[in-house]
Design an enzyme around this catalytic site. Structure first.
Site, PDB file in Angstrom:
ATOM      1  N   GLU A  28      72.690  59.119 -13.456  1.00  0.00           N
ATOM      2  CA  GLU A  28      73.507  58.169 -12.717  1.00  0.00           C
ATOM      3  C   GLU A  28      72.892  56.789 -12.592  1.00  0.00           C
ATOM      4  O   GLU A  28      73.596  55.818 -12.350  1.00  0.00           O
ATOM      5  CB  GLU A  28      73.760  58.711 -11.300  1.00  0.00           C
ATOM      6  CG  GLU A  28      74.530  60.009 -11.266  1.00  0.00           C
ATOM      7  CD  GLU A  28      73.854  61.034 -10.373  1.00  0.00           C
ATOM      8  OE1 GLU A  28      72.883  60.658  -9.700  1.00  0.00           O
ATOM      9  OE2 GLU A  28      74.285  62.184 -10.380  1.00  0.00           O
ATOM     10  N   VAL A  31      65.602  53.759 -12.284  1.00  0.00           N
ATOM     11  CA  VAL A  31      64.827  53.235 -11.170  1.00  0.00           C
ATOM     12  C   VAL A  31      63.606  52.503 -11.711  1.00  0.00           C
ATOM     13  O   VAL A  31      62.918  52.992 -12.615  1.00  0.00           O
ATOM     14  CB  VAL A  31      64.388  54.365 -10.214  1.00  0.00           C
ATOM     15  CG1 VAL A  31      63.618  53.797  -9.024  1.00  0.00           C
ATOM     16  CG2 VAL A  31      65.604  55.151  -9.722  1.00  0.00           C
ATOM     17  N   LYS A  44      66.956  50.597  -7.726  1.00  0.00           N
ATOM     18  CA  LYS A  44      67.796  51.593  -8.397  1.00  0.00           C
ATOM     19  C   LYS A  44      69.003  50.893  -9.002  1.00  0.00           C
ATOM     20  O   LYS A  44      69.838  50.341  -8.288  1.00  0.00           O
ATOM     21  CB  LYS A  44      68.235  52.665  -7.399  1.00  0.00           C
ATOM     22  CG  LYS A  44      68.964  53.839  -8.020  1.00  0.00           C
ATOM     23  CD  LYS A  44      69.129  54.956  -7.001  1.00  0.00           C
ATOM     24  CE  LYS A  44      69.665  56.214  -7.645  1.00  0.00           C
ATOM     25  NZ  LYS A  44      69.738  57.338  -6.672  1.00  0.00           N
ATOM     26  N   GLU A 122      62.476  51.374  -0.284  1.00  0.00           N
ATOM     27  CA  GLU A 122      61.065  51.747  -0.176  1.00  0.00           C
ATOM     28  C   GLU A 122      60.625  52.572  -1.386  1.00  0.00           C
ATOM     29  O   GLU A 122      61.346  53.470  -1.836  1.00  0.00           O
ATOM     30  CB  GLU A 122      60.869  52.555   1.104  1.00  0.00           C
ATOM     31  CG  GLU A 122      59.510  53.162   1.291  1.00  0.00           C
ATOM     32  CD  GLU A 122      59.469  54.121   2.462  1.00  0.00           C
ATOM     33  OE1 GLU A 122      58.376  54.654   2.754  1.00  0.00           O
ATOM     34  OE2 GLU A 122      60.539  54.351   3.086  1.00  0.00           O
ATOM     35  N   ASP A 168      73.584  67.668  -3.840  1.00  0.00           N
ATOM     36  CA  ASP A 168      72.884  67.930  -5.100  1.00  0.00           C
ATOM     37  C   ASP A 168      71.390  68.110  -4.828  1.00  0.00           C
ATOM     38  O   ASP A 168      70.553  67.694  -5.610  1.00  0.00           O
ATOM     39  CB  ASP A 168      73.112  66.786  -6.083  1.00  0.00           C
ATOM     40  CG  ASP A 168      72.679  67.130  -7.511  1.00  0.00           C
ATOM     41  OD1 ASP A 168      72.756  68.306  -7.885  1.00  0.00           O
ATOM     42  OD2 ASP A 168      72.258  66.212  -8.243  1.00  0.00           O
ATOM     43  N   ASN A 173      64.905  66.156  -6.290  1.00  0.00           N
ATOM     44  CA  ASN A 173      65.201  64.949  -5.528  1.00  0.00           C
ATOM     45  C   ASN A 173      64.615  65.036  -4.123  1.00  0.00           C
ATOM     46  O   ASN A 173      65.196  64.553  -3.148  1.00  0.00           O
ATOM     47  CB  ASN A 173      66.702  64.606  -5.510  1.00  0.00           C
ATOM     48  CG  ASN A 173      67.574  65.828  -5.383  1.00  0.00           C
ATOM     49  OD1 ASN A 173      67.244  66.749  -4.647  1.00  0.00           O
ATOM     50  ND2 ASN A 173      68.680  65.831  -6.097  1.00  0.00           N
ATOM     51  N   ASP A 185      68.059  60.325  -3.557  1.00  0.00           N
ATOM     52  CA  ASP A 185      69.223  60.487  -4.444  1.00  0.00           C
ATOM     53  C   ASP A 185      70.444  61.018  -3.702  1.00  0.00           C
ATOM     54  O   ASP A 185      70.685  62.223  -3.644  1.00  0.00           O
ATOM     55  CB  ASP A 185      68.885  61.401  -5.628  1.00  0.00           C
ATOM     56  CG  ASP A 185      67.921  60.753  -6.595  1.00  0.00           C
ATOM     57  OD1 ASP A 185      67.766  59.520  -6.537  1.00  0.00           O
ATOM     58  OD2 ASP A 185      67.307  61.480  -7.402  1.00  0.00           O
TER      59      ASP A 185
END
Length: 284
Positions: A28, A31, A44, A122, A168, A173, A185
């Site tokens: 998706e 980063v 991101k 962050e 998810d 993540n 995420d």
């Protein structure tokens, strides 16, 4: 390294000063580690819909509120403007969730702003100041596994009390910082009260975490935290600090116990397959 145009725009506008290196690229978004003054942060960069491989977006977006009646009608019509609005809502979902969850005390990265489709936030680091590893990349003692499981279950509870489900959540993540796990995420964040699949997604999130941490602390595999917290949530009695036992007695008259156990086992097998895939990629 080719710097994305959106990051060049942030440099031109003084939001960041320098792109240091890429950090990771996913289905998706990509980063990057960036510098803003004396601070090192991450940026991101969300991929456009045509570039993304993520499937079943509609299931995750059910229950999300459009920002106006015109936008809601456009999304429902499937027009070009509607698709553009849906894309904007998808990108804003994570930003909005981070601000809300951070305010509620959930262990998530601190957001610093959303600019031209880029979320600046962050950078979670380890004790030496390097990018923190993912939960699926670290070896744990049984005591650490139990501690991390308790912390992460509490984060899921606090998210649920905000009306949100990660959607998810897995070992990949969750980052492990010096003070413990941090959840990242959120593009698939789910409305707990407005999505028909909310309970299923909550149980999957909790089961994924349990399957991972149960490798080091097998007694965790016999807990039912997801079912317990959802029952309390439905009854309107779940609070951010509500004590949980991990015990749950389902109503055998209406619950398919075999189906529930099969779903748990499927989540655990999926977590193992994901881990093996990551390990194979690292070896290559």
């Amino acid at each position: 390294m080719k710097t994305p145009a959106s990051l060049l725009m942030l440099i031109d506008e003084g939001v960041i000063d320098e792109v240091l290196r890429p950090l990771k690229s996913g289905k998706e978004a990509s980063v990057y580690v960036v510098r803003a003054g004396d601070d090192v942060r991450c940026a991101k960069v969300y991929k456009d819909m045509a570039q993304r491989s993520f499937q079943k977006r509609a299931q995750y977006q059910e229950g999300r509120k459009s920002r106006g009646s015109r936008e809601a009608r456009a999304v429902a019509s499937g027009s070009r403007y509607g698709r553009k609005q849906q894309e904007a809502e998808w990108k804003n979902a994570e930003v909005d969730a981070l601000y809300q969850l951070r305010e509620a005390g959930v262990r998530v990265p601190e957001p610093y702003g959303f600019f031209h489709g880029v979320l600046v936030m962050e950078l979670v680091t380890d004790a030496e100041g390097f990018s923190a590893p993912r939960l699926g990349e670290v070896e744990l003692t049984p005591e650490q596994a139990r501690e991390y499981h308790a912390v992460l279950v509490r984060q899921v509870v606090r998210m649920l009390c905000c009306g949100l489900i990660h959607g998810d959540l897995s070992a990949y993540n969750v980052l492990v910082g010096p003070d413990g796990p941090v959840v990242i995420d959120f593009p698939q964040v789910v409305s707990a009260g407005g999505n028909n699949a909310a309970r299923t997604m909550l149980l999957r999130d909790v089961n994924n975490l349990t399957a991972t941490l149960g490798r080091w602390a097998p007694e965790l595999l016999d807990t039912w935290y997801g079912e317990e917290m959802w029952e309390l949530f439905e009854a309107g009695t779940l609070l951010p600090d509500t004590p949980l036992t991990g015990q749950f007695t389902p109503d055998e008259r209406s619950v398919d116990l075999d189906g529930v156990r099969d779903a748990i086992n499927d989540a655990r097998e999926l977590a193992l397959i994901r881990q093996q895939g990551r390990e194979a990629q690292d070896e290559d």
